[in-house]
Design a protein around this motif. Sequence first.
Motif, PDB file in Angstrom:
ATOM      1  N   VAL A  23       0.677  -1.616   0.044  1.00  0.00           N
ATOM      2  CA  VAL A  23       0.205   0.044  -0.087  1.00  0.00           C
ATOM      3  C   VAL A  23       0.951   1.222   0.315  1.00  0.00           C
ATOM      4  O   VAL A  23      -0.130   2.227  -0.011  1.00  0.00           O
ATOM      5  N   SER A  24       1.977   0.783   0.428  1.00  0.00           N
ATOM      6  CA  SER A  24       3.031   2.404   0.183  1.00  0.00           C
ATOM      7  C   SER A  24       4.305   2.301  -0.935  1.00  0.00           C
ATOM      8  O   SER A  24       5.043   1.445  -0.188  1.00  0.00           O
ATOM      9  N   ALA A  25       3.946   2.786  -1.505  1.00  0.00           N
ATOM     10  CA  ALA A  25       5.639   3.091  -2.744  1.00  0.00           C
ATOM     11  C   ALA A  25       6.996   4.055  -1.800  1.00  0.00           C
ATOM     12  O   ALA A  25       7.350   4.037  -2.512  1.00  0.00           O
ATOM     13  N   TYR A  26       6.288   4.774  -0.363  1.00  0.00           N
ATOM     14  CA  TYR A  26       7.051   5.377   0.071  1.00  0.00           C
ATOM     15  C   TYR A  26       8.613   4.591   0.356  1.00  0.00           C
ATOM     16  O   TYR A  26       8.887   3.768   1.451  1.00  0.00           O
ATOM     17  N   TRP A  27       9.607   4.848   0.276  1.00  0.00           N
ATOM     18  CA  TRP A  27      11.244   4.155  -0.250  1.00  0.00           C
ATOM     19  C   TRP A  27      11.016   2.562   0.022  1.00  0.00           C
ATOM     20  O   TRP A  27      11.190   1.987   0.214  1.00  0.00           O
ATOM     21  N   ASN A  28      10.153   2.000  -1.206  1.00  0.00           N
ATOM     22  CA  ASN A  28       9.940   1.169  -1.648  1.00  0.00           C
ATOM     23  C   ASN A  28       9.726   0.917  -2.951  1.00  0.00           C
ATOM     24  O   ASN A  28       8.537   1.019  -3.102  1.00  0.00           O
ATOM     25  N   GLY A  29      10.918   0.422  -3.419  1.00  0.00           N
ATOM     26  CA  GLY A  29      10.893   0.227  -5.502  1.00  0.00           C
ATOM     27  C   GLY A  29       9.995  -0.815  -5.355  1.00  0.00           C
ATOM     28  O   GLY A  29       9.773  -0.524  -7.033  1.00  0.00           O
ATOM     29  N   ALA A  30       9.655  -1.653  -4.993  1.00  0.00           N
ATOM     30  CA  ALA A  30       8.977  -2.680  -5.436  1.00  0.00           C
ATOM     31  C   ALA A  30       7.668  -2.441  -5.580  1.00  0.00           C
ATOM     32  O   ALA A  30       6.588  -3.528  -5.480  1.00  0.00           O
ATOM     33  N   ALA A  31       7.005  -1.855  -4.801  1.00  0.00           N
ATOM     34  CA  ALA A  31       5.809  -1.455  -4.645  1.00  0.00           C
ATOM     35  C   ALA A  31       5.039  -1.169  -5.886  1.00  0.00           C
ATOM     36  O   ALA A  31       3.505  -2.908  -6.201  1.00  0.00           O
ATOM     37  N   THR A  32       5.599  -0.977  -6.962  1.00  0.00           N
ATOM     38  CA  THR A  32       5.097  -1.324  -8.537  1.00  0.00           C
ATOM     39  C   THR A  32       4.731  -2.833  -9.210  1.00  0.00           C
ATOM     40  O   THR A  32       3.728  -3.297  -9.212  1.00  0.00           O
ATOM     41  N   TYR A  33       5.748  -3.271  -8.662  1.00  0.00           N
ATOM     42  CA  TYR A  33       6.051  -4.760  -9.530  1.00  0.00           C
ATOM     43  C   TYR A  33       5.135  -5.403  -8.085  1.00  0.00           C
ATOM     44  O   TYR A  33       4.959  -6.404  -9.002  1.00  0.00           O
ATOM     45  N   TYR A  34       4.748  -5.864  -7.429  1.00  0.00           N
ATOM     46  CA  TYR A  34       4.031  -6.575  -6.469  1.00  0.00           C
ATOM     47  C   TYR A  34       2.776  -5.998  -6.861  1.00  0.00           C
ATOM     48  O   TYR A  34       2.093  -7.157  -6.686  1.00  0.00           O
ATOM     49  N   ARG A  35       2.526  -4.930  -6.792  1.00  0.00           N
ATOM     50  CA  ARG A  35       0.660  -4.968  -7.209  1.00  0.00           C
ATOM     51  C   ARG A  35       0.653  -5.328  -8.553  1.00  0.00           C
ATOM     52  O   ARG A  35      -0.286  -5.687  -9.053  1.00  0.00           O
ATOM     53  N   GLY A  36       1.081  -5.054  -9.400  1.00  0.00           N
ATOM     54  CA  GLY A  36       1.402  -6.198 -11.214  1.00  0.00           C
ATOM     55  C   GLY A  36       0.645  -6.641 -11.183  1.00  0.00           C
ATOM     56  O   GLY A  36      -0.208  -7.455 -11.470  1.00  0.00           O
ATOM     57  N   LEU A  37       2.351  -7.124 -10.145  1.00  0.00           N
ATOM     58  CA  LEU A  37       2.183  -8.768 -10.503  1.00  0.00           C
ATOM     59  C   LEU A  37       0.445  -9.897  -9.786  1.00  0.00           C
ATOM     60  O   LEU A  37       0.022 -10.625 -10.127  1.00  0.00           O
ATOM     61  N   LEU A  38       0.710  -9.728  -8.704  1.00  0.00           N
ATOM     62  CA  LEU A  38      -0.616 -10.097  -7.378  1.00  0.00           C
ATOM     63  C   LEU A  38      -1.669  -9.316  -8.016  1.00  0.00           C
ATOM     64  O   LEU A  38      -3.109 -10.326  -8.141  1.00  0.00           O
ATOM     65  N   ARG A  39      -2.042  -8.212  -8.864  1.00  0.00           N
ATOM     66  CA  ARG A  39      -3.238  -8.309  -9.517  1.00  0.00           C
ATOM     67  C   ARG A  39      -3.690  -8.403 -10.048  1.00  0.00           C
ATOM     68  O   ARG A  39      -4.753  -9.735 -11.198  1.00  0.00           O
ATOM     69  N   ALA A  40      -2.966  -8.822 -10.764  1.00  0.00           N
ATOM     70  CA  ALA A  40      -3.337  -9.863 -12.187  1.00  0.00           C
ATOM     71  C   ALA A  40      -3.269 -11.717 -11.557  1.00  0.00           C
ATOM     72  O   ALA A  40      -3.413 -12.153 -12.363  1.00  0.00           O
ATOM     73  N   LEU A  41      -2.678 -11.676 -10.595  1.00  0.00           N
ATOM     74  CA  LEU A  41      -2.622 -13.619 -10.562  1.00  0.00           C
ATOM     75  C   LEU A  41      -3.872 -13.628  -9.609  1.00  0.00           C
ATOM     76  O   LEU A  41      -4.445 -14.779  -9.724  1.00  0.00           O
ATOM     77  N   ALA A  42      -3.893 -12.882  -8.966  1.00  0.00           N
ATOM     78  CA  ALA A  42      -5.815 -12.667  -8.475  1.00  0.00           C
ATOM     79  C   ALA A  42      -6.816 -12.418  -9.145  1.00  0.00           C
ATOM     80  O   ALA A  42      -8.139 -12.634  -9.006  1.00  0.00           O
ATOM     81  N   GLU A  43      -6.734 -11.691 -10.877  1.00  0.00           N
ATOM     82  CA  GLU A  43      -7.645 -12.287 -11.745  1.00  0.00           C
ATOM     83  C   GLU A  43      -7.607 -13.585 -11.878  1.00  0.00           C
ATOM     84  O   GLU A  43      -7.985 -13.840 -12.812  1.00  0.00           O
ATOM     85  N   LYS A  44      -6.101 -14.430 -11.863  1.00  0.00           N
ATOM     86  CA  LYS A  44      -6.122 -15.626 -12.899  1.00  0.00           C
ATOM     87  C   LYS A  44      -7.064 -16.442 -10.954  1.00  0.00           C
ATOM     88  O   LYS A  44      -7.125 -17.897 -11.624  1.00  0.00           O
ATOM     89  N   GLY A  45      -7.788 -15.517  -9.874  1.00  0.00           N
ATOM     90  CA  GLY A  45      -8.039 -17.101  -9.089  1.00  0.00           C
ATOM     91  C   GLY A  45      -7.960 -16.886  -8.151  1.00  0.00           C
ATOM     92  O   GLY A  45      -7.769 -17.557  -6.797  1.00  0.00           O
ATOM     93  N   TYR A  46      -6.510 -16.819  -8.085  1.00  0.00           N
ATOM     94  CA  TYR A  46      -5.507 -16.688  -6.575  1.00  0.00           C
ATOM     95  C   TYR A  46      -6.526 -15.550  -5.315  1.00  0.00           C
ATOM     96  O   TYR A  46      -6.508 -14.860  -5.890  1.00  0.00           O
TER      97      TYR A  46
END
Length: 363
Positions: A11-34
Amino acid sequence: MKIAFYGSSLVSAYWNGAATYYRGLLRALAEKGYDITFYEPDVYDRQKNRDIDPPEWCKVVVYEGMIEALKDVAARAGEAEVVIKASGVGFEDDLLLDEVLRAAKPQALKIFWDVDAPATLGELRAAPDHPLRRALSKINLVLTYGGGDPVVDAYRAMGARDCIPIYNALDPQTHHPVARDVRFNADLGFLGNRLPDREARVEHFFLEPAAQLPNASFMLGGSGWHDKPMSANVNYIGHVSTRDHNAFNVTPRAVLNVSRDSMAENGFSPATRVFEAAGAGACLITDFWEGIELFLKPDEEVLVARDGKDVSDILAGLSADQAQLIGKRALNRVLADHTYASRAMTVDAIFRAHAARQMEAAE
């Protein structure tokens, strides 16, 4: 399948460069039923600097930066079929890894997801008794944010059963073309926090060209640069919220990507910024790193600079029309080949194949 994911922050990209990566991948995996639960510690003021609300597609559990709270959330790994501990969580990483592996069911797929493989591998080489190195025999799979063959070979040599890079990508729902914003007017923009292993390269690829082109305007975004000497034509604007990244990327004539030292040395490690900029239709200038042609075609979809002089020369000869054309080509390429939806298809296939093997082994 249920996924228990232990990472820095969703939920926070503050000093957290992985946030965009997590959000994109996990949203796409959730759309696949996870069914995904993301566990993140309340550290580094990230919860005070949230840039998104907890999403509908993933349950977010925030725990206090205390040992007992860590053990409580780690115990919930036992509820999942896929258990993922990411690198760089930011609070007692070694203990968290031990507790998560202890709690996971024998038949669960246990994954270490490294979002900074060069740094992690550097630690492992320096400490043969590192807790992660000892734990590799208990982990079914290492996934990495990037790195190519050098990273894969290094992990396997250290005892990983398997290692597969899952590269950054574009989430078109969050990074896309928008109208230009006068707040970000510049000839060249760079967005990145001040980090020890990138600072010298930012000097070389951004601040030196700014000094050499006094009639051009440069914009610097990111935290930590306030006391950095820079020429008068550099406008330092501090932290830029993710909600403004699209406008920041699309408004300047071009935007710059500067890799950290370790990422550039290993190659095959496109930063999230590469895909964010391309997704906005920006004209991207990047420092050279091995493997860039696998993601964007140099001179047509991205401009590549090997030093600061190249940046100066590129910017001096780059017209607005040329920049717009390069940005359009980059957008078309990432939409066709590099979205998180396509990455999620790969991850889904990996999960299912490895989970089936794990179930067979546990029977």
